[in-house]
Enzyme design. Structure first.
Site, mmCIF file in Angstrom:
data_model
loop_
_atom_site.group_PDB
_atom_site.id
_atom_site.type_symbol
_atom_site.label_atom_id
_atom_site.label_comp_id
_atom_site.label_asym_id
_atom_site.label_seq_id
_atom_site.Cartn_x
_atom_site.Cartn_y
_atom_site.Cartn_z
ATOM 1 N N ARG A 8 0.861 -1.180 0.000
ATOM 2 C CA ARG A 8 0.000 0.000 0.000
ATOM 3 C C ARG A 8 0.905 1.240 0.000
ATOM 4 O O ARG A 8 2.084 1.176 0.348
ATOM 5 C CB ARG A 8 -0.880 0.041 1.254
ATOM 6 C CG ARG A 8 -1.967 -1.028 1.258
ATOM 7 C CD ARG A 8 -2.753 -1.009 2.559
ATOM 8 N NE ARG A 8 -3.588 0.176 2.727
ATOM 9 C CZ ARG A 8 -4.260 0.480 3.840
ATOM 10 N NH1 ARG A 8 -4.171 -0.307 4.896
ATOM 11 N NH2 ARG A 8 -5.001 1.561 3.897
ATOM 12 N N HIS A 9 0.334 2.375 -0.374
ATOM 13 C CA HIS A 9 1.026 3.672 -0.265
ATOM 14 C C HIS A 9 1.346 3.956 1.200
ATOM 15 O O HIS A 9 0.732 3.367 2.099
ATOM 16 C CB HIS A 9 0.102 4.772 -0.806
ATOM 17 C CG HIS A 9 -1.258 4.738 -0.160
ATOM 18 N ND1 HIS A 9 -1.500 5.311 1.073
ATOM 19 C CD2 HIS A 9 -2.407 4.136 -0.544
ATOM 20 C CE1 HIS A 9 -2.753 5.092 1.412
ATOM 21 N NE2 HIS A 9 -3.344 4.372 0.454
ATOM 22 N N ASN A 15 -5.923 8.881 5.620
ATOM 23 C CA ASN A 15 -5.752 7.774 6.573
ATOM 24 C C ASN A 15 -5.701 8.332 7.988
ATOM 25 O O ASN A 15 -6.328 7.793 8.910
ATOM 26 C CB ASN A 15 -4.447 6.998 6.325
ATOM 27 C CG ASN A 15 -4.466 6.143 5.066
ATOM 28 O OD1 ASN A 15 -3.437 5.949 4.428
ATOM 29 N ND2 ASN A 15 -5.622 5.618 4.697
ATOM 30 N N ARG A 90 -1.153 9.603 -3.633
ATOM 31 C CA ARG A 90 -0.519 8.913 -2.504
ATOM 32 C C ARG A 90 0.385 7.748 -2.936
ATOM 33 O O ARG A 90 1.366 7.446 -2.259
ATOM 34 C CB ARG A 90 -1.561 8.487 -1.465
ATOM 35 C CG ARG A 90 -2.745 7.675 -1.950
ATOM 36 C CD ARG A 90 -3.813 7.658 -0.848
ATOM 37 N NE ARG A 90 -4.986 6.837 -1.095
ATOM 38 C CZ ARG A 90 -6.050 7.220 -1.790
ATOM 39 N NH1 ARG A 90 -6.069 8.406 -2.371
ATOM 40 N NH2 ARG A 90 -7.108 6.421 -1.909
ATOM 41 N N GLU A 111 -7.772 3.094 -6.051
ATOM 42 C CA GLU A 111 -8.569 2.496 -4.962
ATOM 43 C C GLU A 111 -10.030 2.340 -5.367
ATOM 44 O O GLU A 111 -10.515 3.038 -6.277
ATOM 45 C CB GLU A 111 -8.440 3.356 -3.679
ATOM 46 C CG GLU A 111 -9.160 2.821 -2.436
ATOM 47 C CD GLU A 111 -8.827 1.366 -2.067
ATOM 48 O OE1 GLU A 111 -8.900 0.463 -2.938
ATOM 49 O OE2 GLU A 111 -8.538 1.125 -0.889
ATOM 50 N N HIS A 177 -3.476 0.236 -3.291
ATOM 51 C CA HIS A 177 -4.401 0.596 -2.199
ATOM 52 C C HIS A 177 -5.009 -0.657 -1.570
ATOM 53 O O HIS A 177 -5.009 -1.725 -2.179
ATOM 54 C CB HIS A 177 -5.517 1.469 -2.765
ATOM 55 C CG HIS A 177 -5.030 2.664 -3.508
ATOM 56 N ND1 HIS A 177 -4.887 3.906 -2.923
ATOM 57 C CD2 HIS A 177 -4.617 2.804 -4.798
ATOM 58 C CE1 HIS A 177 -4.422 4.768 -3.827
ATOM 59 N NE2 HIS A 177 -4.253 4.123 -4.965
HETATM 60 O O1 F6P Z 1 -9.232 3.676 4.295
HETATM 61 C C1 F6P Z 1 -8.337 3.474 3.268
HETATM 62 C C2 F6P Z 1 -9.041 2.832 2.091
HETATM 63 O O2 F6P Z 1 -8.071 2.600 1.096
HETATM 64 C C3 F6P Z 1 -10.201 3.656 1.506
HETATM 65 O O3 F6P Z 1 -9.817 4.613 0.552
HETATM 66 C C4 F6P Z 1 -11.069 2.567 0.920
HETATM 67 O O4 F6P Z 1 -12.405 2.982 0.698
HETATM 68 C C5 F6P Z 1 -10.944 1.499 1.968
HETATM 69 O O5 F6P Z 1 -9.622 1.576 2.458
HETATM 70 C C6 F6P Z 1 -11.210 0.094 1.464
HETATM 71 O O6 F6P Z 1 -11.302 -0.781 2.570
HETATM 72 P P1 F6P Z 1 -12.719 -1.324 3.041
HETATM 73 O O7 F6P Z 1 -13.267 -2.052 1.841
HETATM 74 O O8 F6P Z 1 -12.408 -2.231 4.188
HETATM 75 O O9 F6P Z 1 -13.603 -0.165 3.411
#
Ligand code: F6P
Length: 224
Positions: A8-9, A15, A90, A111, A177
């Protein structure tokens, strides 16, 4: 075998604030990770380079003799690792201290698109859109954010990335991501579809995948 490094970044400003999606820069902690990652990649892939030079010397000599300059250029390219990022700041910032390797941006590595929920915290979604929150909780794999994507959508758009990863002969470093890396990792680690949205994918950790004839091996490096 040649390695694929997944990461990941570095920690982003969103975050830090618990917000999803967006296109923010990385924090100071994220920048520190970017430096450590660059160090790791340069060391790790230098060994890889030495190994391939030893293995391929005869053939390379032959190619160089017959092709001259072109052959030498080809050898350089052939041995080089490639850095893949998403098109979001990022990941680009996280890869930026890695010197001496070509970098490619893939929109398919962006992402998961959280649509109308982009930029919100999970608490805000729960409070302002409780039905959406509940539907996602019930079926995280199939749930599609309004005007956004589901995990299944992400898995589908990763198909060309996976084909290219399989085809590449050089080592590849993928800086992407959480949701995207869950899907990529699941493909290589042969994990079932239903598990994908719940796979642990911590920040500041490199997952190294080695694809050999006997199967897939995995190592993890927690840099911070
Ligand atoms: O919180 C970081 C992130 O990369 C968000 O941008 C993304 O929506 C999420 O994680 C994805 O994870 P989850 O599917 O568990 O919400």
């Amino acid at each position: 075998p040649r390695p694929i490094l997944l990461t990941r970044h570095g920690e982003s400003l969103y975050n830090v604030r618990g917000r999803i999606g967006g296109d923010t820069a990385i924090s100071e902690t994220g920048e520190l990770y970017a430096k450590k990652l660059a160090n790791f990649v340069e060391k790790r892939l230098k060994n890889e380079k030495a190994a391939s030079i030893q293995m391929g010397t005869d053939l390379q000599h032959l190619i160089e003799q017959s092709l001259g300059e072109l052959g030498r250029a080809g050898r350089k390219i052939g041995l080089k690792a490639i850095i893949w990022t998403s098109t979001l700041q990022r990941t680009i910032l996280t890869a930026s201290p890695i010197a001496g390797f070509p970098k490619i941006q893939w929109r398919a590595l962006d992402e998961i698109n959280a649509g109308v929920c982009d930029g919100m915290t999970y608490e805000e979604i729960k409070k302002n859109m409780p039905e959406e929150y509940d539907s996602r909780k019930k079926d995280k794999l199939r749930y599609r954010y309004p005007r956004g994507e589901s995990y299944l959508d992400v898995i589908q758009r990763l198909e060309p990335v996976i084909i290219e990863l399989e085809r590449q002969r050089a080592p590849v470093v993928v800086v992407s991501h959480q949701a995207v890396l869950r899907a990529l990792y699941a493909y290589f680690a042969d994990r079932p579809l239903s598990e994908i949205p719940h796979i642990e994918m911590p920040l500041h950790t490199i997952i190294e995948i080695q694809m050999g004839v006997t199967g897939v091996q995995e190592k993890r490096y927690k840099l911070m």
